[in-house]
Design a protein around this motif. Sequence first.
Motif, mmCIF file in Angstrom:
data_model
loop_
_atom_site.group_PDB
_atom_site.id
_atom_site.type_symbol
_atom_site.label_atom_id
_atom_site.label_comp_id
_atom_site.label_asym_id
_atom_site.label_seq_id
_atom_site.Cartn_x
_atom_site.Cartn_y
_atom_site.Cartn_z
ATOM 1 N N GLU A 43 0.819 -1.210 0.000
ATOM 2 C CA GLU A 43 0.000 0.000 0.000
ATOM 3 C C GLU A 43 0.854 1.262 0.000
ATOM 4 O O GLU A 43 0.433 2.310 -0.495
ATOM 5 C CB GLU A 43 -0.949 0.012 1.200
ATOM 6 N N SER A 54 -5.320 -2.189 -4.760
ATOM 7 C CA SER A 54 -5.758 -3.457 -5.353
ATOM 8 C C SER A 54 -5.036 -3.716 -6.675
ATOM 9 O O SER A 54 -4.657 -4.860 -6.974
ATOM 10 C CB SER A 54 -7.272 -3.454 -5.557
ATOM 11 N N GLU A 57 -1.417 -4.704 -5.911
ATOM 12 C CA GLU A 57 -1.393 -6.066 -5.369
ATOM 13 C C GLU A 57 -1.540 -7.083 -6.485
ATOM 14 O O GLU A 57 -0.849 -8.113 -6.503
ATOM 15 C CB GLU A 57 -2.502 -6.244 -4.332
ATOM 16 N N ARG A 58 -2.429 -6.795 -7.440
ATOM 17 C CA ARG A 58 -2.613 -7.720 -8.566
ATOM 18 C C ARG A 58 -1.374 -7.772 -9.443
ATOM 19 O O ARG A 58 -1.068 -8.813 -10.021
ATOM 20 C CB ARG A 58 -3.846 -7.331 -9.367
#
Length: 275
Positions: A43, A54, A57-58
């Motif tokens: 983050e 998100s 993270e992907r």
Amino acid sequence: MSSQELAGFLRRRREDLRPEDVPAEATLPPSRRARRTPGLRREEVAALAQVSVSYYERLEQARAPRPSPQVLSALATALQLTEAERDHLARLAGQVLPAQNDGTPEHVPEDAQQLLGRLDGIPAYIVNHRQDVVAWNAAAAALITDFSRLTPDERNLTRISTRFRDTLCTGAPGSESDFSQQAAAQLRAASVRYPTDKVLAELINEFATRDPVFASSWSNHAVRPMPSMRKSLHHPTLGELEIDRHTLSLPGSGFSLVMYTAEAGSPSAAALKSL
């Protein structure tokens, strides 16, 4: 796009970056969780790059779509990548076309061949992207080994360093790890530039199986070059030498020029002149 390679590269560079490395003007998002590892959190990188958590993270999970050039630039800045690492990131994301050939060695540029001959008394040789020695001058043969006595397959620098230590100029004890780390970084960068080079892939597998330091460095996704480094060498007749190894990329080709020099007025400089 090599999603797995891209994910691994981002993860390693994030883990290498510490909170204290972040510029003072940048603000990391607050977190109630204790920091379990010294590197930045996902983050935090997302905030620095101004992308959603998100999505980042992907990316690290190899599940995100191809990032745009703008996102790649923001990630490179957030992770404080060098120019070499930025180029590697772009190639992993498919933003830079790989080399058009399949890795088959090209002809050494004529001007590079001429330069080797003009470097009188300066040991020098030319390597391709696989780190095969493809041309050399007399001083390099006198300092390191008579490359003409080796087969083309044996002229690979990593193979030379591991197979012929008893018959040529060798590094100081304990310096093998530095060479293995540098070789891993150079070959990882080359593997992205020449993704269809099967010989290169076989070399990488060979070295990773045989050399634990190479394997560890490979898994760290390091591609940062070392254009200059100090080396301590033991020559069979000249004895102990302190020399500097310089690597210069030859523009417009997959070749690099490697030269060895010593500090002016030093015993090592005098020894090099006697070659």
